[in-house]
Design an enzyme around this catalytic site. Structure first.
Site, PDB file in Angstrom:
ATOM      1  N   HIS A   1       0.955  -1.092   0.125  1.00  0.00           N
ATOM      2  CA  HIS A   1      -0.088   0.112  -0.012  1.00  0.00           C
ATOM      3  C   HIS A   1       0.837   1.184   0.027  1.00  0.00           C
ATOM      4  O   HIS A   1       0.506   2.264  -0.388  1.00  0.00           O
ATOM      5  CB  HIS A   1      -0.874  -0.153   1.064  1.00  0.00           C
ATOM      6  CG  HIS A   1      -2.028  -1.055   1.107  1.00  0.00           C
ATOM      7  ND1 HIS A   1      -2.727  -1.537   1.959  1.00  0.00           N
ATOM      8  CD2 HIS A   1      -2.525  -1.772  -0.017  1.00  0.00           C
ATOM      9  CE1 HIS A   1      -3.600  -2.687   1.451  1.00  0.00           C
ATOM     10  NE2 HIS A   1      -3.357  -2.693   0.326  1.00  0.00           N
TER      11      HIS A   1
ATOM     12  N   HIS B   1      -7.469  -8.877  -8.124  1.00  0.00           N
ATOM     13  CA  HIS B   1      -7.793  -9.698  -6.583  1.00  0.00           C
ATOM     14  C   HIS B   1      -8.281  -8.503  -5.673  1.00  0.00           C
ATOM     15  O   HIS B   1      -7.506  -8.563  -4.738  1.00  0.00           O
ATOM     16  CB  HIS B   1      -6.619 -10.662  -6.602  1.00  0.00           C
ATOM     17  CG  HIS B   1      -6.214 -11.535  -7.588  1.00  0.00           C
ATOM     18  ND1 HIS B   1      -5.526 -11.312  -8.641  1.00  0.00           N
ATOM     19  CD2 HIS B   1      -6.523 -12.726  -7.856  1.00  0.00           C
ATOM     20  CE1 HIS B   1      -5.555 -12.062  -9.663  1.00  0.00           C
ATOM     21  NE2 HIS B   1      -5.890 -13.209  -9.046  1.00  0.00           N
TER      22      HIS B   1
ATOM     23  N   GLY C   1      -9.796 -12.090 -12.341  1.00  0.00           N
ATOM     24  CA  GLY C   1      -9.009 -10.902 -12.549  1.00  0.00           C
ATOM     25  C   GLY C   1      -8.242 -10.918 -13.816  1.00  0.00           C
ATOM     26  O   GLY C   1      -7.888 -10.134 -14.450  1.00  0.00           O
TER      27      GLY C   1
ATOM     28  N   SER D   1      -6.835  -2.283  -0.933  1.00  0.00           N
ATOM     29  CA  SER D   1      -6.344  -1.391  -2.260  1.00  0.00           C
ATOM     30  C   SER D   1      -7.484  -0.787  -3.073  1.00  0.00           C
ATOM     31  O   SER D   1      -7.069   0.414  -3.371  1.00  0.00           O
ATOM     32  CB  SER D   1      -5.508  -2.481  -3.087  1.00  0.00           C
ATOM     33  OG  SER D   1      -6.193  -3.649  -3.484  1.00  0.00           O
TER      34      SER D   1
ATOM     35  N   GLU E   1     -13.246  -9.582  -8.044  1.00  0.00           N
ATOM     36  CA  GLU E   1     -13.370 -10.423  -7.052  1.00  0.00           C
ATOM     37  C   GLU E   1     -14.240 -11.442  -7.437  1.00  0.00           C
ATOM     38  O   GLU E   1     -15.351 -11.307  -7.694  1.00  0.00           O
ATOM     39  CB  GLU E   1     -13.620  -9.687  -5.937  1.00  0.00           C
ATOM     40  CG  GLU E   1     -13.948 -10.652  -4.616  1.00  0.00           C
ATOM     41  CD  GLU E   1     -12.817 -11.348  -4.237  1.00  0.00           C
ATOM     42  OE1 GLU E   1     -12.961 -12.478  -4.034  1.00  0.00           O
ATOM     43  OE2 GLU E   1     -11.853 -10.616  -3.983  1.00  0.00           O
TER      44      GLU E   1
ATOM     45  N   ASP F   1      -2.696  -8.965  -7.275  1.00  0.00           N
ATOM     46  CA  ASP F   1      -2.459  -9.357  -5.891  1.00  0.00           C
ATOM     47  C   ASP F   1      -3.028 -10.706  -5.570  1.00  0.00           C
ATOM     48  O   ASP F   1      -4.052 -10.887  -5.022  1.00  0.00           O
ATOM     49  CB  ASP F   1      -2.817  -8.246  -5.075  1.00  0.00           C
ATOM     50  CG  ASP F   1      -2.613  -8.537  -3.480  1.00  0.00           C
ATOM     51  OD1 ASP F   1      -1.923  -9.378  -3.415  1.00  0.00           O
ATOM     52  OD2 ASP F   1      -3.135  -7.972  -2.582  1.00  0.00           O
TER      53      ASP F   1
END
EC number: 2.1.1.266
Length: 285
Positions: free
Chosen positions: A18, A41, A143, A99, A117, A168
């Site tokens: 982050h 993700h 994703g 995120s 997601e 991610d």
């Protein structure tokens, strides 16, 4: 999928990811043209560090909680801590932003965000966390498939030439995930060569990453940067000893800005054997 990020929210890996994510967003928004962010993700977007899942692992105690207590004054780290505090001002003292929340916080009215997601319940929680923000589209889909469907990005009939893809994955497929990510990134480079791509990965034993890094060096980028934070020695396969980010075509001077931020994170979060890595596997011309 069995992975639930609520067990790990706010840990040292989130902190690294982050801090860098916000630094890239700030570089993108320094120019007036609209930009696009794809979070492949995305997770739930917002987490509670006092709920049963977070407390079962208590990973945030050695991540965001420890960092807030020491409050390093390094600018990129302070920028991240300010964002966490802004999230808590809106959502409560135990809130932690994922995120998608940070992207929405950092980007502007003219920018657009797509979040993917696969778990329907988590996608629903993500929509709720985004609060109907018109800039944010939530896709209950894979994703990697979205990287093909949504790139290059368009809005209002116009192609958006600037932006970021954040990848991610949960690494449930373990080492095989790297192959999936590699081919997705290679395809995305062909579809949207102007975009920045950032892949997060865990570090347990470094030798297991060597084949992937050799592959990544072959990607046809202008530059490829590796950023890692190890909170302990990378010699155990039984726990995550650190994490890293592979960044394709990073913003100009990102590496220079990140060097002191990594040292601040190592000092605040590191145990015996802690270390950082910041190096080019494809140097900019």
């Amino acid at each position: 999928m069995n992975y639930q990020h609520a067990f790990h929210a706010g840990n040292h890996a989130d902190v690294l990811k982050h801090v860098v994510l916000l630094a890239i967003c700030d570089a993108l928004t320094a120019k007036p043209a609209a930009c696009f962010a794809l979070d492949t993700h995305a997770g739930a977007g917002l987490y509670r560090l006092q709920d049963a899942r977070a407390r079962r692992t208590a990973e945030a105690d050695d991540g965001i909680s420890l960092l807030l207590a020491s409050a390093p004054r390094q600018p990129l780290v302070a920028r991240y801590l300010d964002a966490v505090k802004a999230c808590r001002a809106l959502h409560g003292a135990d809130a932690y932003p994922g995120s998608p929340w940070l992207l929405a916080h950092a980007l502007r009215e003219q920018d657009r965000i797509a979040c993917c997601e696969t778990e329907s319940a988590v996608a629903g929680a993500l929509r709720h966390a985004m609060g109907g923000d018109a800039r944010v589209a939530v896709h209950a889909t894979d994703g990697y498939a979205a990287m093909k469907a949504l790139l290059p990005p368009r809005h209002g009939g116009q192609r958006l030439n600037r932006g970021l893809v954040l990848i991610d994955p949960p690494y449930e497929a373990q080492i095989a995930e790297f192959d999936t990510a590699f081919y997705a990134m290679r395809d995305a480079l062909a579809r949207w060569p102007q975009g920045i791509q950032m892949l997060w990965y865990p570090v347990k034993q470094r030798r297991t990453l060597t084949p992937f890094m050799r592959q990544a060096a072959k990607l046809q980028t202008k530059a490829t940067l590796v950023v890692e934070l190890l909170v302990r020695a990378d010699d155990s396969p039984l726990r995550m000893n650190g994490s890293g980010l592979l960044i394709l075509d990073p913003p100009w001077q990102l590496a220079t800005a990140l060097a002191p931020a990594l040292e601040a994170l190592r000092g605040a979060l590191g145990e015996t054997g802690a270390d950082t890595r910041l190096h080019w596997i494809r140097e900019p011309a």
